[in-house]
Design a protein around this motif. Structure first.
Motif, PDB file in Angstrom:
ATOM      1  N   GLU A 209       0.297 -13.410  -1.989  1.00  0.00           N
ATOM      2  CA  GLU A 209       0.845 -12.078  -2.251  1.00  0.00           C
ATOM      3  C   GLU A 209      -0.096 -11.347  -3.200  1.00  0.00           C
ATOM      4  O   GLU A 209      -0.403 -11.834  -4.287  1.00  0.00           O
ATOM      5  CB  GLU A 209       2.235 -12.175  -2.889  1.00  0.00           C
ATOM      6  CG  GLU A 209       2.829 -10.801  -3.136  1.00  0.00           C
ATOM      7  CD  GLU A 209       4.205 -10.831  -3.810  1.00  0.00           C
ATOM      8  OE1 GLU A 209       4.595  -9.787  -4.366  1.00  0.00           O
ATOM      9  OE2 GLU A 209       4.871 -11.883  -3.793  1.00  0.00           O
ATOM     10  N   ILE A 210      -0.589 -10.211  -2.743  1.00  0.00           N
ATOM     11  CA  ILE A 210      -1.511  -9.415  -3.551  1.00  0.00           C
ATOM     12  C   ILE A 210      -0.680  -8.322  -4.209  1.00  0.00           C
ATOM     13  O   ILE A 210      -0.168  -7.422  -3.535  1.00  0.00           O
ATOM     14  CB  ILE A 210      -2.615  -8.796  -2.674  1.00  0.00           C
ATOM     15  CG1 ILE A 210      -3.345  -9.901  -1.898  1.00  0.00           C
ATOM     16  CG2 ILE A 210      -3.592  -7.990  -3.533  1.00  0.00           C
ATOM     17  CD1 ILE A 210      -4.181  -9.416  -0.730  1.00  0.00           C
ATOM     18  N   ARG A 211      -0.493  -8.450  -5.507  1.00  0.00           N
ATOM     19  CA  ARG A 211       0.378  -7.491  -6.207  1.00  0.00           C
ATOM     20  C   ARG A 211      -0.405  -6.236  -6.605  1.00  0.00           C
ATOM     21  O   ARG A 211      -1.629  -6.283  -6.709  1.00  0.00           O
ATOM     22  CB  ARG A 211       0.931  -8.184  -7.462  1.00  0.00           C
ATOM     23  CG  ARG A 211       1.762  -9.410  -7.087  1.00  0.00           C
ATOM     24  CD  ARG A 211       2.961  -9.543  -7.998  1.00  0.00           C
ATOM     25  NE  ARG A 211       3.927 -10.470  -7.429  1.00  0.00           N
ATOM     26  CZ  ARG A 211       4.458 -11.480  -8.099  1.00  0.00           C
ATOM     27  NH1 ARG A 211       4.097 -11.706  -9.354  1.00  0.00           N
ATOM     28  NH2 ARG A 211       5.356 -12.257  -7.530  1.00  0.00           N
ATOM     29  N   PRO A 212       0.325  -5.160  -6.896  1.00  0.00           N
ATOM     30  CA  PRO A 212      -0.364  -3.919  -7.266  1.00  0.00           C
ATOM     31  C   PRO A 212      -1.286  -4.077  -8.493  1.00  0.00           C
ATOM     32  O   PRO A 212      -2.253  -3.336  -8.622  1.00  0.00           O
ATOM     33  CB  PRO A 212       0.785  -2.941  -7.554  1.00  0.00           C
ATOM     34  CG  PRO A 212       1.939  -3.485  -6.764  1.00  0.00           C
ATOM     35  CD  PRO A 212       1.779  -4.969  -6.769  1.00  0.00           C
TER      36      PRO A 212
ATOM     37  N   SER B  59       0.872  -1.165   0.000  1.00  0.00           N
ATOM     38  CA  SER B  59       0.000   0.000   0.000  1.00  0.00           C
ATOM     39  C   SER B  59       0.913   1.219   0.000  1.00  0.00           C
ATOM     40  O   SER B  59       1.659   1.416   0.962  1.00  0.00           O
ATOM     41  CB  SER B  59      -0.880  -0.041   1.240  1.00  0.00           C
ATOM     42  OG  SER B  59      -1.633   1.135   1.298  1.00  0.00           O
ATOM     43  N   ASN B  60       0.890   1.974  -1.086  1.00  0.00           N
ATOM     44  CA  ASN B  60       1.810   3.112  -1.243  1.00  0.00           C
ATOM     45  C   ASN B  60       3.257   2.708  -0.975  1.00  0.00           C
ATOM     46  O   ASN B  60       3.992   3.390  -0.266  1.00  0.00           O
ATOM     47  CB  ASN B  60       1.419   4.259  -0.292  1.00  0.00           C
ATOM     48  CG  ASN B  60       0.005   4.726  -0.557  1.00  0.00           C
ATOM     49  OD1 ASN B  60      -0.443   4.696  -1.704  1.00  0.00           O
ATOM     50  ND2 ASN B  60      -0.696   5.132   0.476  1.00  0.00           N
ATOM     51  N   GLY B  61       3.636   1.549  -1.521  1.00  0.00           N
ATOM     52  CA  GLY B  61       5.026   1.107  -1.385  1.00  0.00           C
ATOM     53  C   GLY B  61       5.354   0.480  -0.030  1.00  0.00           C
ATOM     54  O   GLY B  61       6.453   0.003   0.184  1.00  0.00           O
ATOM     55  N   ILE B  62       4.386   0.487   0.896  1.00  0.00           N
ATOM     56  CA  ILE B  62       4.645  -0.108   2.222  1.00  0.00           C
ATOM     57  C   ILE B  62       4.004  -1.490   2.271  1.00  0.00           C
ATOM     58  O   ILE B  62       2.873  -1.683   1.819  1.00  0.00           O
ATOM     59  CB  ILE B  62       4.090   0.790   3.348  1.00  0.00           C
ATOM     60  CG1 ILE B  62       4.835   2.128   3.342  1.00  0.00           C
ATOM     61  CG2 ILE B  62       4.226   0.114   4.710  1.00  0.00           C
ATOM     62  CD1 ILE B  62       4.149   3.230   4.103  1.00  0.00           C
TER      63      ILE B  62
END
Length: 373
Positions: free
Chosen positions: A304-307, A253-256
């Motif tokens: 793993e939920i990818r962007p 989420s926003n790179g985090i």
């Protein structure tokens, strides 16, 4: 994400009218907003013919996220506000016939005013397109699925038994969920919001499969299965242990990096899991494999939920993703530690991060009384 909003608003404007004529897949939806008085109604696309693909997640393997969103945005949802305790009356009985049908149904809805193009996304259920308040609804050409009809008329059967009965007669889970939702199963019947009925159905079936596998012998080596679709990577590790199960999810989420996890032993889970409906959907997918092969094991599912998974399409994709993973060829590992290493190599998240955010090591190391006798 902006691109998706664009896509959604573009499609959202596709249909606006005060009536619709089309073939329902067949499909009904029960909302949860304002419970116990909820919005209930059919979903109908502005098209005739075999529309079953629009509401059969079991047939979406290999489709892209965009394909699925497009299927769903074609479904226009008609609604009337109804108390969840009202499972009789013409309107609900019509919807029960729709759900019982073994094939798509011609439907004509007239709305009180033109449909609103608000798109619904809640993460648990698949999205759908515009919504309109129903003034009148007509359905024609229903042909009942015999096993559903039989279960529907059996008012003495408990809801759990009814779900298992349908599952064991080969009815697809997405169909059983609709029967549950529209108040067709059990002794004390009521309408159940779609997103709750999805979880309840997965939970009932997986509990029964756990009871079954507890009698089977424990596997003797570690196996790793994996599958990737729709921006989701699933890796399932089976290891020699009596039934324990953990699901760990990771997302950016926003790179985090964020994590969620939950677990159980043979007693099951006694609280709503941190990873919500995905927990039961994934559990069902792996238990079907264990039951079919008449084996028992410990299980860790890493997701793993990818962007790229920019728009949630519902927990069905977790169940189908895990089912698909269990059909792939497995990789063997010498021990649990190696298995988790091999599993994390298939993802962009390290073994130590997965383990630090789960409880599986604690679970494995807990000695039970029987270990001392």
């Amino acid at each position: 994400m902006a691109k998706w909003h664009e896509t959604l608003s573009k499609h959202g404007n596709l249909f606006s009218s005060d009536s619709i004529s089309g073939t329902s897949p067949p499909s009904v939806f029960v909302g949860s907003y304002n419970y116990p008085k909820v919005f209930v109604g059919p979903m109908v696309p502005p098209a005739h013919g075999d529309t079953s693909i629009l509401d059969s997640p079991e047939r979406w393997k290999g489709k892209s996220l965009e394909d699925i969103v497009n299927f769903r945005l074609n479904l226009v949802r008609g609604i009337q506000k109804i108390s969840v305790n009202k499972t009789e009356g013409r309107y609900i009985e019509n919807l029960q016939e729709v759900v019982m049908s073994s094939q798509p149904i011609d439907s004509d809805l007239i709305f009180e005013k033109s449909t609103s193009s608000h798109i619904s996304l809640d993460g648990e259920s698949a999205p759908f397109g515009p919504t309109g308040i129903i003034h009148s609804a007509k359905f024609s050409g229903t042909t009942s699925e015999k096993s559903i009809e039989k279960t529907f008329y059996d008012k003495d059967m408990k809801a759990q038994d009814a779900v298992l009965n349908l599952y064991n007669s080969g009815i697809e889970i997405s169909k059983i969920q609709k029967c549950f939702s529209i108040g067709m199963l059990g002794q004390k019947r009521k309408l159940v919001p779609t997103k709750w009925s999805i979880t309840a159905t997965d939970d009932i079936i997986s509990k029964s499969l756990v009871d079954e596998i507890l009698d089977y012998s424990i596997i003797d080596s570690c196996k790793i299965f994996s599958y990737e679709h729709l921006g989701n990577v699933f890796v399932i590790v089976l290891f020699p242990h009596r039934w324990i199960y953990e699901m760990i999810e990771a997302w950016y989420s926003n790179g985090i990096l964020g994590f969620g996890s939950d677990y159980e032993d043979a007693r099951g889970i006694d609280h709503p899991p941190a990873v919500a409906g995905a927990y039961f959907a994934a559990k069902l997918g792996v238990l079907e494999y264990l039951a079919k092969n008449k084996i028992q094991s410990g299980v860790v599912i890493l997701r793993e939920i990818r962007p790229e998974y920019a728009i949630p399409v519902g927990v069905w994709q977790v169940r189908e993703g895990v089912r698909e993973a269990m059909k792939q060829k497995s990789v063997l590992a010498d021990n649990f530690d190696d298995a988790i290493l091999l599993a994390s190599n298939k993802m962009s998240i390290s073994k130590s991060e997965w383990l630090a955010n789960g409880n599986i090591l604690k679970l494995i190391h807990q000695k039970t009384l029987s270990d001392f006798f």
